[in-house]
Design a protein around this motif. Sequence first.
Motif, PDB file in Angstrom:
ATOM      1  N   GLU A   1       1.417   5.932 -10.296  1.00 54.14           N
ATOM      2  CA  GLU A   1       1.063   5.298 -11.566  1.00 54.14           C
ATOM      3  C   GLU A   1       1.141   3.775 -11.487  1.00 54.14           C
ATOM      4  OE1 GLU A   1       5.419   6.649 -12.358  1.00 54.14           O
ATOM      5  OE2 GLU A   1       3.795   7.043 -10.948  1.00 54.14           O
ATOM      6  N   TYR A   2       1.661   3.260 -10.373  1.00 56.38           N
ATOM      7  CA  TYR A   2       1.737   1.810 -10.182  1.00 56.38           C
ATOM      8  C   TYR A   2       0.355   1.247  -9.910  1.00 56.38           C
ATOM      9  CZ  TYR A   2       2.536  -2.530  -7.504  1.00 56.38           C
ATOM     10  OH  TYR A   2       2.489  -3.815  -7.029  1.00 56.38           O
ATOM     11  N   GLU A   3      -0.025   0.249 -10.675  1.00 57.57           N
ATOM     12  CA  GLU A   3      -1.297  -0.433 -10.490  1.00 57.57           C
ATOM     13  C   GLU A   3      -1.019  -1.875 -10.086  1.00 57.57           C
ATOM     14  OE1 GLU A   3      -3.728  -0.061 -13.927  1.00 57.57           O
ATOM     15  OE2 GLU A   3      -3.661   2.142 -13.948  1.00 57.57           O
TER      16      GLU A   3
ATOM     17  N   ASP B   1       0.837  -1.207   0.000  1.00 56.84           N
ATOM     18  CA  ASP B   1       0.000   0.000   0.000  1.00 56.84           C
ATOM     19  C   ASP B   1       0.874   1.260   0.000  1.00 56.84           C
ATOM     20  OD1 ASP B   1      -2.283  -1.494  -0.031  1.00 56.84           O
ATOM     21  OD2 ASP B   1      -2.632  -1.371   2.139  1.00 56.84           O
ATOM     22  N   HIS B   2       1.946   1.237   0.768  1.00 63.12           N
ATOM     23  CA  HIS B   2       2.830   2.396   0.834  1.00 63.12           C
ATOM     24  C   HIS B   2       3.574   2.581  -0.492  1.00 63.12           C
ATOM     25  CE1 HIS B   2       4.854   5.619   2.808  1.00 63.12           C
ATOM     26  NE2 HIS B   2       6.045   5.044   2.806  1.00 63.12           N
ATOM     27  N   LEU B   3       3.968   1.484  -1.115  1.00 60.03           N
ATOM     28  CA  LEU B   3       4.613   1.552  -2.432  1.00 60.03           C
ATOM     29  C   LEU B   3       3.655   2.162  -3.450  1.00 60.03           C
ATOM     30  CD1 LEU B   3       6.982   0.788  -4.346  1.00 60.03           C
ATOM     31  CD2 LEU B   3       5.875  -1.440  -4.637  1.00 60.03           C
ATOM     32  N   THR B   4       2.394   1.774  -3.393  1.00 57.23           N
ATOM     33  CA  THR B   4       1.396   2.317  -4.317  1.00 57.23           C
ATOM     34  C   THR B   4       1.201   3.812  -4.090  1.00 57.23           C
ATOM     35  OG1 THR B   4       0.262   0.174  -4.282  1.00 57.23           O
ATOM     36  CG2 THR B   4      -0.973   2.053  -5.153  1.00 57.23           C
ATOM     37  N   ALA B   5       1.257   4.241  -2.828  1.00 57.26           N
ATOM     38  CA  ALA B   5       1.119   5.664  -2.536  1.00 57.26           C
ATOM     39  C   ALA B   5       2.328   6.452  -3.032  1.00 57.26           C
ATOM     40  CB  ALA B   5       0.939   5.867  -1.024  1.00 57.26           C
ATOM     41  N   LEU B   6       3.504   5.860  -2.950  1.00 52.36           N
ATOM     42  CA  LEU B   6       4.724   6.545  -3.383  1.00 52.36           C
ATOM     43  C   LEU B   6       4.840   6.611  -4.904  1.00 52.36           C
ATOM     44  CD1 LEU B   6       7.305   5.097  -0.838  1.00 52.36           C
ATOM     45  CD2 LEU B   6       6.547   7.470  -0.988  1.00 52.36           C
ATOM     46  N   VAL B   7       4.345   5.580  -5.573  1.00 47.99           N
ATOM     47  CA  VAL B   7       4.410   5.527  -7.044  1.00 47.99           C
ATOM     48  C   VAL B   7       2.970   5.463  -7.551  1.00 47.99           C
ATOM     49  CG1 VAL B   7       5.437   4.362  -9.032  1.00 47.99           C
ATOM     50  CG2 VAL B   7       6.574   4.239  -6.816  1.00 47.99           C
TER      51      VAL B   7
END
Length: 678
Positions: A631-633, A623-629
């Motif tokens: 455009e990552y789906e 979830d944190h990776l998705t918030a940082l990037v």
Amino acid sequence: MKRIALPAFLRVRRARVAFLHDVAMAAISFPLALYLRLGESTGYIAADYLWEGTALFALCAAIAFSTVPMYRGIWRYASLNDLVAITKAVTLAILLFVPLLFLLTRLELVPRSVPVIQWFLVIAMLGGPRFLYRVMKDRHFENVLAKQARRRVPVLLVGAADEAELFIREQQRDAGAPYIAVGIIDEKGGRVGREIHGVPVLGTVDALDGLLEKRRWRGEPPERLILTRERMDGATVRRLLEIGEAHGLSLSRLPKLSELKSGLERERSAIRPIAVEDLLGRPQTPLDRAAMRALVAGRRVLVTGAGGTIGSELVRQIVAFGPAEIVLLDASEYQLYLIDLEIRERALDLKRTAILGDIRDRGRIDDVMLRFRPQLVFHAAALKHVPMVEDNPLEGLLTNVVGSRIVADACRKAGVDCMVQISTDKVVNPSNVMGATKRLAEAYIQALDPVSRAAGETRYVVVRFGNVLGSTGSVVPLFQRQLAAGGPLTVTHPEVTRYFMTVREAVELVLQASVVGTEDSEAAGRIFVLDMGDPVKVVDLARQMIHLAGLEPDRDIRIEFTGLRPGEKLYEELLHDQESRLPTRAPGMTLAAPRAGDLTALSESLDRLETLARGRRRRAALDHLTALVPEYEPDPGTLARADASAALSDGGTAGGATDGLDPAGPIADNAPTTRVAE
């Protein structure tokens, strides 16, 4: 007014120049022959007579030279065939000239020996410049008068340059040679209509299909197409493979030019089958090797991931440029042993050290950097196999993000001049953990670079490219294993396309980008995106590899579609919509404007991400990776496995799950998060 068509040989510019040269030499030969025969006594011959004889012989020579096919040959490859053609043309010119001069003057003023002298003179004046030019180019006399031998396996050469000439010459010289060239295809078309050692240049690649259908061959038709250049455009090779298959011709290539120049021996003259690299290659990008050598020579260099595909090739090319010392760092004992052994055998005098260590170990990396004080660091260590990282996302986060940050920070602490970060095309609109983690590593490097440069410290360079042929986990070795097993070849989707590049070319351009990144202030903080050419359909690659094995797709070897894997995209991109293209002085690459946030805020967010990853909190870390990037789906399957792992952890059975959650619970929801791209 209707234009008068020139003879075919005069339509080539260089042939016209050679024709004018020869006519001029022929004209000069008449008064010169008289002088050689009469000496100072030529004064009794009237000037009008000299001019008339000179003009008449020039006319006869022009007629004879345009009749005999002596302008198909190329001066660069002048040989005995050209001398024979010159002799025929000069003989015809003399046979025309003498009767005409007799009709006009009764030959009263011309000694009977003058035509004989003139015959020798013209042959020397025409043949001499040709062979002198050949000797100047070759820098030796060997094989200048090589002549054609008996016919063997007929082949059609693709490429009308030095390699073709050397191959033809060697095959003609050796009476037992296995091949005979019956024609040449010129990629550029500038030599069509000419000859090399009597072998005609028939046309271009575009005209090849029609030539094979309509042409009537003097002897046997060709049985094989042979590529003569070491590097040839991949699209051209694929087209040649298709044409060859349609006409029953196999496609091969010559040995390297260095082998040809050293003299072909029987066992080395065997042509080689083309490889998959030939199908996907591109013309050689001009490289500034002097600048690359200046970057590396006499300096201390460290390579992380030194045993991997990219890392090991980096080590090989760096060693060739003469560094003062090289440090090899890798987490794999076996891979590190192999590259260390290779370098020890290749460069005995080079100071080198093999370091077994993990880039995720901050203390270990700091110690290595401070102990060896490298001036250049190439960071190639990474987890890059998409399905593997998708199944083990925390390992991808710890290696690709945390590890890259540790290496970058250690470089700054140790006073490294330049660090080069190897990235991937999967960072653009990533749909998998691997791409998102590599994008986050890019973002940190981009945020760190301007701060470090402003302080006069380490420069950071990011180089981005696509798939490397033959690398571990790539599709080519997989197809090769499946072919050896009799198939089927597995492709995830019929529309999947990928960018491909050979490992040698990728590393050459990495070094070229490093030169520009350290010398050009305009390139500061930019991403170097390597020119990957056109994307290739993976299913087409599978079919071509089956053809290269001498088999038929769907008849001998089946292709099976297995469905997209978690995190896999149909196609990859090299640039994000928000990354504008910028000019660069280095060919073969594009500069992309960075997308990075504030270094302090990003560092705080990465601290939190590292805590989550080291604490084995898989879903919270994703979830944190998705918030940082943004455009990552994430792939739904990856999130579902993270949720299942969380449930197992809550139930007290986390020991059986990969990357399970830490029972200590999640980090507070109000922890800071900074997006790297909006």
